[in-house]
Design a protein around this motif. Structure first.
Motif, PDB file in Angstrom:
ATOM      1  N   CYS A  23     -20.172  18.658  56.408  1.00 55.39           N
ATOM      2  CA  CYS A  23     -21.407  18.071  55.998  1.00 55.39           C
ATOM      3  C   CYS A  23     -21.167  18.038  54.478  1.00 55.39           C
ATOM      4  N   THR A  24     -21.992  16.556  54.033  1.00 59.69           N
ATOM      5  CA  THR A  24     -21.830  16.307  52.876  1.00 59.69           C
ATOM      6  C   THR A  24     -22.735  17.888  51.585  1.00 59.69           C
ATOM      7  N   CYS A  25     -23.935  18.020  52.392  1.00 58.23           N
ATOM      8  CA  CYS A  25     -24.413  18.588  51.245  1.00 58.23           C
ATOM      9  C   CYS A  25     -24.120  19.981  50.291  1.00 58.23           C
ATOM     10  N   PRO A  26     -24.979  19.780  49.178  1.00 59.06           N
ATOM     11  CA  PRO A  26     -24.235  20.841  48.332  1.00 59.06           C
ATOM     12  C   PRO A  26     -24.195  22.244  49.036  1.00 59.06           C
ATOM     13  N   ALA A  27     -23.264  22.920  48.124  1.00 61.63           N
ATOM     14  CA  ALA A  27     -23.056  24.135  49.374  1.00 61.63           C
ATOM     15  C   ALA A  27     -23.095  25.362  48.222  1.00 61.63           C
ATOM     16  N   ASN A  28     -23.938  24.785  47.004  1.00 65.81           N
ATOM     17  CA  ASN A  28     -24.386  24.969  46.031  1.00 65.81           C
ATOM     18  C   ASN A  28     -25.913  25.535  46.419  1.00 65.81           C
ATOM     19  N   TYR A  29     -26.643  26.262  46.820  1.00 64.45           N
ATOM     20  CA  TYR A  29     -27.698  26.603  47.465  1.00 64.45           C
ATOM     21  C   TYR A  29     -28.984  27.666  46.730  1.00 64.45           C
ATOM     22  N   SER A  32     -31.698  26.429  44.626  1.00 67.01           N
ATOM     23  CA  SER A  32     -32.565  24.927  45.068  1.00 67.01           C
ATOM     24  C   SER A  32     -33.407  25.198  45.561  1.00 67.01           C
ATOM     25  N   PRO A  33     -34.782  24.681  46.182  1.00 68.00           N
ATOM     26  CA  PRO A  33     -35.909  24.832  46.579  1.00 68.00           C
ATOM     27  C   PRO A  33     -35.574  25.277  47.803  1.00 68.00           C
ATOM     28  N   PRO A  34     -36.585  26.297  49.045  1.00 68.29           N
ATOM     29  CA  PRO A  34     -35.929  25.902  50.237  1.00 68.29           C
ATOM     30  C   PRO A  34     -35.485  24.796  51.422  1.00 68.29           C
ATOM     31  N   ASN A  35     -34.381  24.915  52.062  1.00 67.14           N
ATOM     32  CA  ASN A  35     -34.399  24.264  53.035  1.00 67.14           C
ATOM     33  C   ASN A  35     -34.440  22.434  52.261  1.00 67.14           C
ATOM     34  N   LEU A 144     -39.915  33.736  57.278  1.00 69.21           N
ATOM     35  CA  LEU A 144     -39.683  32.417  56.756  1.00 69.21           C
ATOM     36  C   LEU A 144     -38.460  32.078  56.778  1.00 69.21           C
ATOM     37  N   MET A 145     -38.258  30.705  56.798  1.00 68.72           N
ATOM     38  CA  MET A 145     -36.666  30.771  57.415  1.00 68.72           C
ATOM     39  C   MET A 145     -35.769  29.089  56.087  1.00 68.72           C
ATOM     40  N   ASP A 146     -35.427  29.894  55.851  1.00 67.54           N
ATOM     41  CA  ASP A 146     -34.613  28.507  54.654  1.00 67.54           C
ATOM     42  C   ASP A 146     -32.873  28.578  55.324  1.00 67.54           C
ATOM     43  N   VAL A 147     -32.977  26.735  55.146  1.00 67.07           N
ATOM     44  CA  VAL A 147     -31.429  26.431  56.250  1.00 67.07           C
ATOM     45  C   VAL A 147     -30.881  26.439  54.669  1.00 67.07           C
ATOM     46  N   ASN A 148     -30.580  26.297  53.210  1.00 68.55           N
ATOM     47  CA  ASN A 148     -29.351  25.535  52.696  1.00 68.55           C
ATOM     48  C   ASN A 148     -28.786  26.729  53.423  1.00 68.55           C
ATOM     49  N   ARG A 149     -28.458  27.681  52.974  1.00 69.55           N
ATOM     50  CA  ARG A 149     -27.359  28.540  52.847  1.00 69.55           C
ATOM     51  C   ARG A 149     -26.322  27.829  54.582  1.00 69.55           C
ATOM     52  N   ALA A 150     -27.738  27.953  55.897  1.00 69.97           N
ATOM     53  CA  ALA A 150     -26.904  27.135  56.611  1.00 69.97           C
ATOM     54  C   ALA A 150     -25.528  25.995  56.385  1.00 69.97           C
ATOM     55  N   GLY A 151     -24.346  26.428  56.841  1.00 67.59           N
ATOM     56  CA  GLY A 151     -23.255  25.438  57.232  1.00 67.59           C
ATOM     57  C   GLY A 151     -22.221  25.711  55.316  1.00 67.59           C
ATOM     58  N   VAL A 152     -22.705  26.394  54.532  1.00 69.18           N
ATOM     59  CA  VAL A 152     -21.791  26.918  53.716  1.00 69.18           C
ATOM     60  C   VAL A 152     -20.099  27.542  53.933  1.00 69.18           C
ATOM     61  N   PRO A 153     -19.234  27.187  53.698  1.00 71.41           N
ATOM     62  CA  PRO A 153     -18.449  27.816  53.972  1.00 71.41           C
ATOM     63  C   PRO A 153     -17.626  29.522  53.530  1.00 71.41           C
ATOM     64  N   LEU A 154     -17.449  29.630  54.484  1.00 71.93           N
ATOM     65  CA  LEU A 154     -17.597  31.370  54.876  1.00 71.93           C
ATOM     66  C   LEU A 154     -16.502  31.654  54.845  1.00 71.93           C
ATOM     67  N   MET A 155     -15.364  32.071  53.770  1.00 68.67           N
ATOM     68  CA  MET A 155     -14.561  32.927  54.447  1.00 68.67           C
ATOM     69  C   MET A 155     -14.548  34.464  55.166  1.00 68.67           C
ATOM     70  N   GLU A 156     -13.969  34.769  56.307  1.00 73.39           N
ATOM     71  CA  GLU A 156     -13.220  36.081  57.179  1.00 73.39           C
ATOM     72  C   GLU A 156     -12.752  37.324  55.778  1.00 73.39           C
TER      73      GLU A 156
END
Ligand code: ADP
Ligand code: MG
Ligand code: ZN
Length: 490
Positions: A23-29, A32-35, A144-156
Protein backbone atom coordinates in the motif's frame (compact mmCIF):
# COMPACT_ATOMS: atom_id res chain seq x y z
CA UNK A 1 32.84 -38.09 22.75
CA UNK A 2 33.42 -34.85 20.89
CA UNK A 3 30.41 -32.89 19.70
CA UNK A 4 30.06 -30.63 16.70
CA UNK A 5 27.54 -27.79 16.85
CA UNK A 6 25.54 -26.98 13.70
CA UNK A 7 23.93 -23.56 13.35
CA UNK A 8 21.73 -21.97 10.67
CA UNK A 9 20.38 -18.43 10.95
CA UNK A 10 17.13 -16.94 9.71
CA UNK A 11 17.45 -13.17 9.57
CA UNK A 12 14.63 -10.69 8.98
CA UNK A 13 15.47 -7.20 7.77
CA UNK A 14 12.99 -4.37 7.28
CA UNK A 15 13.56 -2.71 3.93
CA UNK A 16 14.22 1.00 3.56
CA UNK A 17 11.46 1.75 1.06
CA UNK A 18 9.42 4.95 1.19
CA UNK A 19 6.08 3.14 1.27
CA UNK A 20 4.86 -0.17 2.65
CA UNK A 21 4.95 -3.48 0.80
CA UNK A 22 1.43 -3.49 -0.63
CA UNK A 23 0.00 0.00 0.00
CA UNK A 24 1.10 3.65 -0.13
CA UNK A 25 1.40 4.19 3.63
CA UNK A 26 4.85 5.39 4.75
CA UNK A 27 7.12 2.52 5.71
CA UNK A 28 8.90 4.63 8.30
CA UNK A 29 6.72 4.19 11.35
CA UNK A 30 9.19 4.45 14.21
CA UNK A 31 8.46 8.08 15.07
CA UNK A 32 4.76 8.15 14.19
CA UNK A 33 1.94 8.08 16.76
CA UNK A 34 0.40 4.60 17.08
CA UNK A 35 -2.05 3.63 14.33
CA UNK A 36 -1.41 6.76 12.27
CA UNK A 37 0.38 5.26 9.26
CA UNK A 38 -2.39 2.89 8.24
CA UNK A 39 -4.95 2.50 5.43
CA UNK A 40 -7.64 -0.03 4.50
CA UNK A 41 -5.03 -2.29 2.85
CA UNK A 42 -2.68 -2.66 5.82
CA UNK A 43 -5.64 -2.67 8.21
CA UNK A 44 -6.92 -5.67 6.18
CA UNK A 45 -10.36 -4.31 5.48
CA UNK A 46 -12.53 -6.60 3.35
CA UNK A 47 -12.40 -6.02 -0.38
CA UNK A 48 -9.02 -4.29 -0.58
CA UNK A 49 -6.32 -5.31 -3.04
CA UNK A 50 -2.54 -5.27 -2.55
CA UNK A 51 -0.12 -3.67 -5.04
CA UNK A 52 3.51 -4.81 -5.14
CA UNK A 53 6.19 -2.30 -4.14
CA UNK A 54 8.78 -2.43 -6.95
CA UNK A 55 11.52 -0.87 -4.85
CA UNK A 56 11.19 -3.69 -2.31
CA UNK A 57 11.62 -6.28 -5.07
CA UNK A 58 14.72 -4.42 -6.29
CA UNK A 59 16.18 -4.37 -2.79
CA UNK A 60 15.87 -8.17 -2.51
CA UNK A 61 17.47 -8.58 -5.95
CA UNK A 62 20.33 -6.28 -4.86
CA UNK A 63 20.74 -8.26 -1.65
CA UNK A 64 20.85 -11.44 -3.73
CA UNK A 65 23.54 -9.96 -5.97
CA UNK A 66 25.58 -8.87 -2.94
CA UNK A 67 25.27 -12.38 -1.46
CA UNK A 68 26.33 -14.18 -4.65
CA UNK A 69 22.82 -15.55 -5.23
CA UNK A 70 21.03 -16.61 -8.37
CA UNK A 71 18.07 -14.35 -9.14
CA UNK A 72 14.78 -15.98 -10.08
CA UNK A 73 13.19 -15.06 -13.40
CA UNK A 74 9.63 -15.51 -12.35
CA UNK A 75 8.50 -15.12 -8.77
CA UNK A 76 5.17 -15.49 -7.07
CA UNK A 77 3.77 -14.54 -3.71
CA UNK A 78 2.06 -16.96 -1.35
CA UNK A 79 -0.24 -16.73 1.62
CA UNK A 80 1.17 -18.08 4.86
CA UNK A 81 -1.76 -18.61 7.19
CA UNK A 82 -1.67 -18.54 10.96
CA UNK A 83 -3.69 -16.76 13.55
CA UNK A 84 -2.18 -14.34 15.96
CA UNK A 85 -3.55 -10.97 17.08
CA UNK A 86 -0.75 -9.04 15.39
CA UNK A 87 -1.50 -10.54 11.97
CA UNK A 88 -4.24 -8.36 10.55
CA UNK A 89 -5.36 -10.53 7.62
CA UNK A 90 -4.95 -13.91 9.30
CA UNK A 91 -2.28 -14.63 6.74
CA UNK A 92 1.01 -13.05 5.81
CA UNK A 93 1.91 -12.48 2.18
CA UNK A 94 5.28 -14.18 1.74
CA UNK A 95 7.14 -16.31 -0.79
CA UNK A 96 7.24 -20.04 -0.43
CA UNK A 97 8.54 -21.94 -3.44
CA UNK A 98 9.70 -18.95 -5.46
CA UNK A 99 12.11 -16.78 -3.49
CA UNK A 100 13.54 -13.81 -5.44
CA UNK A 101 17.16 -14.71 -4.59
CA UNK A 102 18.58 -18.15 -3.84
CA UNK A 103 21.78 -20.25 -3.63
CA UNK A 104 24.28 -17.67 -2.48
CA UNK A 105 26.99 -17.41 0.14
CA UNK A 106 29.08 -15.16 2.30
CA UNK A 107 32.24 -16.02 4.20
CA UNK A 108 33.31 -16.24 7.82
CA UNK A 109 36.78 -16.94 9.14
CA UNK A 110 37.50 -20.51 10.26
CA UNK A 111 40.98 -21.66 11.28
CA UNK A 112 42.48 -18.60 9.62
CA UNK A 113 40.80 -19.04 6.22
CA UNK A 114 37.61 -17.60 4.79
CA UNK A 115 34.95 -20.31 4.78
CA UNK A 116 31.85 -20.08 2.57
CA UNK A 117 28.55 -20.16 4.43
CA UNK A 118 25.60 -20.92 2.19
CA UNK A 119 22.68 -18.54 1.85
CA UNK A 120 19.65 -20.64 1.00
CA UNK A 121 17.38 -17.81 -0.06
CA UNK A 122 16.32 -14.21 0.37
CA UNK A 123 12.62 -13.60 -0.02
CA UNK A 124 10.11 -10.85 0.44
CA UNK A 125 7.25 -10.68 2.90
CA UNK A 126 5.43 -8.16 5.06
CA UNK A 127 5.86 -7.22 8.69
CA UNK A 128 3.05 -7.59 11.23
CA UNK A 129 1.48 -5.17 13.73
CA UNK A 130 3.02 -4.61 17.11
CA UNK A 131 1.51 -5.68 20.41
CA UNK A 132 2.37 -4.05 23.68
CA UNK A 133 1.43 -6.01 26.78
CA UNK A 134 0.68 -4.09 29.94
CA UNK A 135 -1.10 -4.32 33.26
CA UNK A 136 -3.64 -1.86 34.62
CA UNK A 137 -3.78 -0.50 38.16
CA UNK A 138 -5.72 -3.52 39.39
CA UNK A 139 -3.13 -5.88 37.93
CA UNK A 140 -5.37 -6.89 35.06
CA UNK A 141 -3.44 -7.69 31.89
CA UNK A 142 -4.25 -6.05 28.57
CA UNK A 143 -2.59 -5.48 25.21
CA UNK A 144 -2.32 -2.42 23.02
CA UNK A 145 -2.01 -2.85 19.31
CA UNK A 146 -0.15 -0.56 16.89
CA UNK A 147 -0.79 -1.37 13.23
CA UNK A 148 1.80 1.09 11.87
CA UNK A 149 4.33 -1.70 11.38
CA UNK A 150 1.88 -3.98 9.57
CA UNK A 151 2.76 -4.19 5.89
CA UNK A 152 6.29 -2.80 6.19
CA UNK A 153 8.45 -4.68 3.64
CA UNK A 154 10.41 -7.42 5.31
CA UNK A 155 13.15 -9.50 3.72
CA UNK A 156 14.00 -12.89 5.14
CA UNK A 157 17.51 -14.21 4.54
CA UNK A 158 17.72 -17.93 5.33
CA UNK A 159 21.18 -19.37 5.89
CA UNK A 160 22.36 -22.95 5.37
CA UNK A 161 23.32 -24.94 8.50
CA UNK A 162 27.00 -24.27 7.74
CA UNK A 163 27.99 -22.37 10.87
CA UNK A 164 29.83 -24.22 13.64
CA UNK A 165 30.34 -21.80 16.53
CA UNK A 166 28.58 -18.88 18.20
CA UNK A 167 31.47 -16.65 17.09
CA UNK A 168 30.96 -17.66 13.46
CA UNK A 169 27.25 -16.91 13.81
CA UNK A 170 28.04 -13.45 15.13
CA UNK A 171 30.48 -12.82 12.29
CA UNK A 172 27.90 -13.97 9.74
CA UNK A 173 25.40 -11.50 11.17
CA UNK A 174 27.92 -8.67 11.31
CA UNK A 175 28.85 -9.24 7.67
CA UNK A 176 25.25 -9.49 6.58
CA UNK A 177 24.38 -6.28 8.41
CA UNK A 178 27.33 -4.49 6.89
CA UNK A 179 26.36 -5.65 3.38
CA UNK A 180 22.74 -4.54 3.79
CA UNK A 181 23.92 -1.14 4.99
CA UNK A 182 26.43 -0.80 2.15
CA UNK A 183 23.80 -1.38 -0.49
CA UNK A 184 21.37 0.81 1.44
CA UNK A 185 18.46 -1.62 1.61
CA UNK A 186 17.99 -1.62 5.38
CA UNK A 187 19.12 0.32 8.44
CA UNK A 188 19.64 -3.16 9.89
CA UNK A 189 19.45 -1.77 13.43
CA UNK A 190 18.86 -4.58 15.85
CA UNK A 191 17.74 -2.39 18.72
CA UNK A 192 15.12 -0.74 16.47
CA UNK A 193 13.83 -4.16 15.44
CA UNK A 194 14.75 -3.66 11.80
CA UNK A 195 17.22 -6.57 11.92
CA UNK A 196 16.05 -9.70 13.74
CA UNK A 197 17.53 -13.13 14.00
CA UNK A 198 16.27 -16.63 14.79
CA UNK A 199 19.01 -19.16 15.41
CA UNK A 200 18.63 -22.87 14.64
CA UNK A 201 20.99 -24.95 16.72
CA UNK A 202 21.79 -28.66 16.88
CA UNK A 203 24.77 -30.77 17.86
CA UNK A 204 26.07 -34.06 16.45
CA UNK A 205 28.94 -36.42 17.21
CA UNK A 206 32.05 -35.03 15.53
CA UNK A 207 32.58 -36.79 12.22
CA UNK A 208 28.90 -37.63 11.76
CA UNK A 209 27.39 -36.59 8.43
CA UNK A 210 23.82 -36.50 9.67
CA UNK A 211 22.36 -33.51 11.43
CA UNK A 212 21.05 -33.72 14.97
CA UNK A 213 17.58 -32.50 15.97
CA UNK A 214 17.47 -28.73 15.88
CA UNK A 215 16.03 -26.19 18.24
CA UNK A 216 14.99 -22.76 17.01
CA UNK A 217 15.85 -19.90 19.36
CA UNK A 218 13.86 -16.68 19.07
CA UNK A 219 13.55 -13.28 20.76
CA UNK A 220 17.09 -12.05 20.52
CA UNK A 221 17.57 -8.33 20.23
CA UNK A 222 21.31 -7.85 20.19
CA UNK A 223 24.37 -9.44 18.64
CA UNK A 224 25.41 -10.41 22.11
CA UNK A 225 22.17 -12.24 22.86
CA UNK A 226 22.43 -14.15 19.57
CA UNK A 227 25.95 -15.20 20.48
CA UNK A 228 25.21 -16.03 24.11
CA UNK A 229 21.98 -17.91 23.42
CA UNK A 230 23.73 -20.12 20.85
CA UNK A 231 26.51 -20.90 23.31
CA UNK A 232 23.97 -21.68 25.98
CA UNK A 233 21.94 -23.89 23.66
CA UNK A 234 24.99 -25.87 22.50
CA UNK A 235 25.94 -26.56 26.11
CA UNK A 236 22.39 -27.50 27.05
CA UNK A 237 22.04 -29.97 24.18
CA UNK A 238 25.42 -31.61 24.84
CA UNK A 239 24.60 -32.03 28.53
CA UNK A 240 21.21 -33.45 27.66
CA UNK A 241 22.65 -35.96 25.19
CA UNK A 242 25.51 -36.96 27.47
CA UNK A 243 22.99 -37.59 30.25
CA UNK A 244 21.23 -40.08 27.98
CA UNK A 245 18.44 -37.66 27.02
CA UNK A 246 17.09 -36.58 23.65
CA UNK A 247 16.84 -33.12 22.11
CA UNK A 248 13.23 -32.27 21.34
CA UNK A 249 12.51 -30.31 18.20
CA UNK A 250 11.02 -27.12 19.56
CA UNK A 251 11.05 -23.36 19.57
CA UNK A 252 12.79 -21.79 22.55
CA UNK A 253 13.04 -18.17 23.64
CA UNK A 254 16.09 -16.40 25.01
CA UNK A 255 15.55 -15.05 28.51
CA UNK A 256 17.84 -12.03 28.53
CA UNK A 257 17.84 -11.63 32.31
CA UNK A 258 18.42 -15.21 33.34
CA UNK A 259 20.63 -15.88 30.30
CA UNK A 260 18.92 -19.19 29.51
CA UNK A 261 16.72 -20.47 26.69
CA UNK A 262 13.20 -21.56 27.68
CA UNK A 263 10.80 -23.80 25.81
CA UNK A 264 8.05 -21.91 23.97
CA UNK A 265 6.46 -24.32 21.56
CA UNK A 266 7.06 -28.02 20.89
CA UNK A 267 6.82 -29.74 17.53
CA UNK A 268 3.27 -31.01 18.11
CA UNK A 269 2.11 -27.41 18.26
CA UNK A 270 4.16 -26.35 15.28
CA UNK A 271 2.27 -24.14 12.87
CA UNK A 272 0.68 -25.58 9.77
CA UNK A 273 0.98 -22.58 7.51
CA UNK A 274 -1.20 -23.96 4.68
CA UNK A 275 0.79 -22.05 2.02
CA UNK A 276 -1.20 -21.27 -1.10
CA UNK A 277 -0.56 -18.94 -4.03
CA UNK A 278 -1.69 -15.36 -3.37
CA UNK A 279 -4.54 -14.90 -5.84
CA UNK A 280 -4.61 -11.10 -5.56
CA UNK A 281 -1.09 -10.58 -6.94
CA UNK A 282 0.31 -11.27 -10.40
CA UNK A 283 3.61 -13.14 -10.83
CA UNK A 284 6.64 -10.84 -11.07
CA UNK A 285 8.87 -11.35 -14.11
CA UNK A 286 12.45 -10.39 -13.37
CA UNK A 287 14.11 -9.70 -16.71
CA UNK A 288 17.88 -10.13 -17.05
CA UNK A 289 18.06 -6.50 -18.23
CA UNK A 290 16.56 -5.37 -14.95
CA UNK A 291 19.04 -7.50 -12.98
CA UNK A 292 21.92 -6.17 -15.10
CA UNK A 293 20.85 -2.60 -14.50
CA UNK A 294 20.76 -3.16 -10.75
CA UNK A 295 24.12 -4.93 -10.88
CA UNK A 296 25.68 -1.92 -12.56
CA UNK A 297 24.45 0.33 -9.74
CA UNK A 298 25.84 -1.81 -6.91
CA UNK A 299 28.42 -0.06 -4.73
CA UNK A 300 31.78 -1.60 -3.89
CA UNK A 301 31.29 -4.36 -1.28
CA UNK A 302 33.04 -4.28 2.13
CA UNK A 303 35.46 -7.16 1.30
CA UNK A 304 36.57 -5.47 -1.92
CA UNK A 305 36.96 -2.15 -0.23
CA UNK A 306 39.01 -3.76 2.55
CA UNK A 307 41.45 -5.19 0.01
CA UNK A 308 41.62 -1.92 -1.90
CA UNK A 309 42.29 0.15 1.24
CA UNK A 310 45.18 -2.17 2.09
CA UNK A 311 46.65 -1.94 -1.42
CA UNK A 312 45.92 1.62 -2.40
CA UNK A 313 46.66 3.26 0.97
CA UNK A 314 49.05 0.70 2.40
CA UNK A 315 46.91 0.39 5.54
CA UNK A 316 47.14 -2.56 7.92
CA UNK A 317 44.31 -5.08 7.77
CA UNK A 318 43.29 -3.94 11.24
CA UNK A 319 43.05 -0.24 10.32
CA UNK A 320 41.31 -1.01 7.02
CA UNK A 321 38.75 -3.36 8.57
CA UNK A 322 37.75 -0.75 11.15
CA UNK A 323 37.33 1.83 8.39
CA UNK A 324 35.20 -0.36 6.10
CA UNK A 325 32.98 -1.75 8.86
CA UNK A 326 30.47 1.03 8.06
CA UNK A 327 30.11 2.53 4.60
CA UNK A 328 29.69 6.02 6.05
CA UNK A 329 33.04 5.75 7.85
CA UNK A 330 34.82 4.38 4.79
CA UNK A 331 33.37 7.17 2.60
CA UNK A 332 34.32 9.80 5.15
CA UNK A 333 37.89 8.52 5.38
CA UNK A 334 38.29 8.28 1.63
CA UNK A 335 36.88 11.79 1.05
CA UNK A 336 39.39 13.11 3.56
CA UNK A 337 42.31 11.33 1.83
CA UNK A 338 41.23 12.56 -1.58
CA UNK A 339 40.76 16.16 -0.51
CA UNK A 340 44.53 16.67 -0.96
CA UNK A 341 46.28 15.92 -4.24
CA UNK A 342 49.09 13.60 -3.21
CA UNK A 343 50.71 10.48 -4.55
CA UNK A 344 52.97 7.60 -3.60
CA UNK A 345 54.35 7.56 -0.05
CA UNK A 346 52.69 10.87 0.74
CA UNK A 347 49.25 9.28 0.23
CA UNK A 348 50.12 6.35 2.47
CA UNK A 349 51.48 8.62 5.16
CA UNK A 350 48.40 10.82 5.10
CA UNK A 351 46.08 7.82 4.97
CA UNK A 352 47.74 6.44 8.08
CA UNK A 353 47.37 9.77 9.94
CA UNK A 354 43.72 10.00 8.93
CA UNK A 355 43.02 6.36 9.78
CA UNK A 356 44.53 6.90 13.23
CA UNK A 357 42.28 9.88 13.91
CA UNK A 358 39.14 8.23 12.50
CA UNK A 359 39.67 4.89 14.24
CA UNK A 360 40.68 6.20 17.65
CA UNK A 361 39.82 9.77 18.66
CA UNK A 362 36.89 10.31 16.31
CA UNK A 363 35.56 6.79 16.96
CA UNK A 364 35.66 7.51 20.68
CA UNK A 365 33.72 10.76 20.29
CA UNK A 366 31.14 9.12 18.01
CA UNK A 367 30.76 6.23 20.40
CA UNK A 368 30.19 8.55 23.33
CA UNK A 369 27.37 10.34 21.53
CA UNK A 370 26.18 7.13 19.89
CA UNK A 371 26.03 8.68 16.40
CA UNK A 372 27.47 7.91 12.99
CA UNK A 373 30.08 10.07 11.37
CA UNK A 374 27.53 11.42 8.88
CA UNK A 375 25.54 12.82 11.79
CA UNK A 376 28.52 14.54 13.37
CA UNK A 377 29.71 18.11 12.82
CA UNK A 378 33.17 17.00 11.74
CA UNK A 379 33.58 17.11 7.95
CA UNK A 380 36.08 15.19 5.88
CA UNK A 381 37.58 18.55 4.81
CA UNK A 382 37.91 19.60 8.42
CA UNK A 383 39.73 16.39 9.27
CA UNK A 384 42.08 16.85 6.31
CA UNK A 385 42.87 20.35 7.53
CA UNK A 386 43.57 18.99 11.00
CA UNK A 387 46.12 16.60 9.51
CA UNK A 388 47.69 19.56 7.64
CA UNK A 389 48.21 21.30 10.99
CA UNK A 390 49.64 18.16 12.59
CA UNK A 391 51.96 17.53 9.63
CA UNK A 392 53.21 21.10 9.72
CA UNK A 393 53.79 20.60 13.46
CA UNK A 394 51.74 23.71 14.10
CA UNK A 395 50.05 21.70 16.84
CA UNK A 396 51.14 18.63 18.79
CA UNK A 397 49.28 15.34 18.64
CA UNK A 398 47.89 15.99 22.12
CA UNK A 399 46.63 19.36 20.96
CA UNK A 400 45.25 17.61 17.87
CA UNK A 401 42.93 15.59 20.09
CA UNK A 402 41.75 18.73 21.83
CA UNK A 403 41.11 20.41 18.47
CA UNK A 404 39.19 17.41 17.15
CA UNK A 405 36.98 17.38 20.22
CA UNK A 406 36.21 21.07 19.72
CA UNK A 407 35.49 20.46 16.03
CA UNK A 408 33.17 17.64 17.06
CA UNK A 409 31.30 19.85 19.53
CA UNK A 410 31.09 23.08 17.54
CA UNK A 411 31.69 22.20 13.91
CA UNK A 412 34.39 24.89 13.72
CA UNK A 413 37.30 24.54 11.31
CA UNK A 414 40.52 23.39 13.00
CA UNK A 415 42.37 26.64 12.22
CA UNK A 416 39.62 28.57 13.96
CA UNK A 417 39.81 26.30 17.01
CA UNK A 418 43.59 26.66 17.17
CA UNK A 419 43.30 30.43 17.05
CA UNK A 420 40.43 30.68 19.53
CA UNK A 421 42.15 28.43 22.07
CA UNK A 422 45.54 30.02 21.52
CA UNK A 423 46.94 26.60 20.77
CA UNK A 424 49.99 26.06 18.66
CA UNK A 425 53.11 24.19 19.21
CA UNK A 426 56.41 25.83 20.04
CA UNK A 427 58.90 24.56 17.49
CA UNK A 428 61.37 27.40 17.81
CA UNK A 429 64.36 26.30 19.92
CA UNK A 430 64.81 29.82 21.26
CA UNK A 431 61.30 29.72 22.70
CA UNK A 432 61.70 26.26 24.21
CA UNK A 433 65.17 26.65 25.71
CA UNK A 434 64.07 28.68 28.78
CA UNK A 435 61.65 25.88 29.73
CA UNK A 436 64.42 23.31 29.29
CA UNK A 437 66.75 25.30 31.50
CA UNK A 438 64.06 25.76 34.13
CA UNK A 439 63.38 22.00 34.18
CA UNK A 440 67.09 21.23 34.59
CA UNK A 441 67.50 23.81 37.36
CA UNK A 442 64.55 22.61 39.41
CA UNK A 443 65.28 18.86 39.06
CA UNK A 444 68.91 18.40 40.10
CA UNK A 445 68.29 14.81 41.21
CA UNK A 446 67.11 13.77 37.73
CA UNK A 447 70.10 15.51 36.16
CA UNK A 448 72.45 13.66 38.50
CA UNK A 449 70.73 10.35 37.77
CA UNK A 450 71.25 10.96 34.09
CA UNK A 451 74.91 11.82 34.54
CA UNK A 452 75.28 8.59 36.56
CA UNK A 453 74.13 6.64 33.53
CA UNK A 454 70.37 6.45 34.12
CA UNK A 455 69.25 7.33 30.59
CA UNK A 456 65.55 7.07 31.42
CA UNK A 457 65.84 10.22 33.49
CA UNK A 458 65.56 12.12 30.21
CA UNK A 459 61.95 10.98 29.83
CA UNK A 460 61.10 12.45 33.19
CA UNK A 461 62.77 15.71 32.24
CA UNK A 462 60.90 15.84 28.91
CA UNK A 463 57.70 15.51 30.91
CA UNK A 464 58.76 18.41 33.14
CA UNK A 465 59.52 20.65 30.16
CA UNK A 466 56.15 19.81 28.61
CA UNK A 467 54.49 20.77 31.88
CA UNK A 468 56.35 24.08 32.11
CA UNK A 469 55.46 24.87 28.48
CA UNK A 470 51.82 23.93 29.16
CA UNK A 471 52.00 21.18 26.57
CA UNK A 472 52.95 23.60 23.81
CA UNK A 473 56.53 22.54 23.20
CA UNK A 474 57.29 20.22 20.31
CA UNK A 475 58.38 16.99 22.09
CA UNK A 476 60.98 16.15 19.43
CA UNK A 477 62.57 19.56 19.85
CA UNK A 478 62.47 19.25 23.65
CA UNK A 479 64.31 15.96 23.40
CA UNK A 480 67.04 17.37 21.21
CA UNK A 481 67.56 20.42 23.40
CA UNK A 482 67.64 18.37 26.60
CA UNK A 483 70.21 15.97 25.20
CA UNK A 484 72.33 18.91 24.09
CA UNK A 485 72.19 20.58 27.50
CA UNK A 486 72.83 17.35 29.39
CA UNK A 487 75.77 16.23 27.32
CA UNK A 488 77.32 19.64 27.88
CA UNK A 489 77.25 18.81 31.60
CA UNK A 490 78.97 15.44 31.16
P1 ADP B 1 12.11 -25.42 9.11
O1 ADP B 1 11.32 -26.17 8.13
O2 ADP B 1 12.01 -25.92 10.51
O3 ADP B 1 11.94 -23.94 9.02
P2 ADP B 1 14.42 -25.40 7.44
O4 ADP B 1 15.02 -26.64 6.86
O5 ADP B 1 13.64 -24.52 6.56
O6 ADP B 1 13.63 -25.76 8.73
O7 ADP B 1 15.61 -24.57 8.00
C1 ADP B 1 15.41 -23.40 8.70
C2 ADP B 1 16.73 -22.96 9.25
O8 ADP B 1 17.26 -23.95 10.11
C3 ADP B 1 17.79 -22.74 8.20
O9 ADP B 1 18.51 -21.56 8.54
C4 ADP B 1 18.69 -23.95 8.31
O10 ADP B 1 20.03 -23.65 8.01
C5 ADP B 1 18.57 -24.31 9.77
N1 ADP B 1 18.72 -25.75 10.04
C6 ADP B 1 18.10 -26.76 9.39
N2 ADP B 1 18.46 -27.94 9.94
C7 ADP B 1 19.31 -27.66 10.97
C8 ADP B 1 20.00 -28.46 11.93
N3 ADP B 1 19.90 -29.77 11.99
N4 ADP B 1 20.77 -27.82 12.83
C9 ADP B 1 20.88 -26.48 12.81
N5 ADP B 1 20.26 -25.69 11.94
C10 ADP B 1 19.48 -26.26 11.03
MG1 MG C 1 11.71 -21.70 9.61
ZN1 ZN D 1 -1.48 1.03 4.35
Amino acid sequence: MEWEPVIGLEVHAQLLTKSKMFCTCPANYQDSPPNSTVCPVCLAMPGVLPVINQQAVEFVIMTGLALNCSIAENVEFDRKSYSYPDLMKGYQISQWENPISYDGWLTVERDGVQQKIGVTRAHLEEDVAKLQHSRDGAGEGYALMDVNRAGVPLMEVVGEPDLRTADEAREYMTKLRSILRYIGVSTADMDQGSFRCDANVSVRPKGSTEYGTKVEVKNMNSFRSVHDSIEYEIERQIKLLEGGGRVEQETRGWDENREVTVSQRSKEYANDYRYLPEPDLPPVLISREWVGELQSKMPEMPVDRLARFQNEYNLSEYDASLLVSAKSTADFFEDAVKSRALDGDAVAKRAKSLANLVNSELARLLNQSDIEVTDSKVTSDGLAELVDLLDARTISSTQGKEVLEAMFNTGDAPSKVVEAKGLSQLTDSGAILPAVQEALASNPQAVEDYLNGKETAVKFLVGQVMKISKGKADPAMVNTLLEEQLSAKK
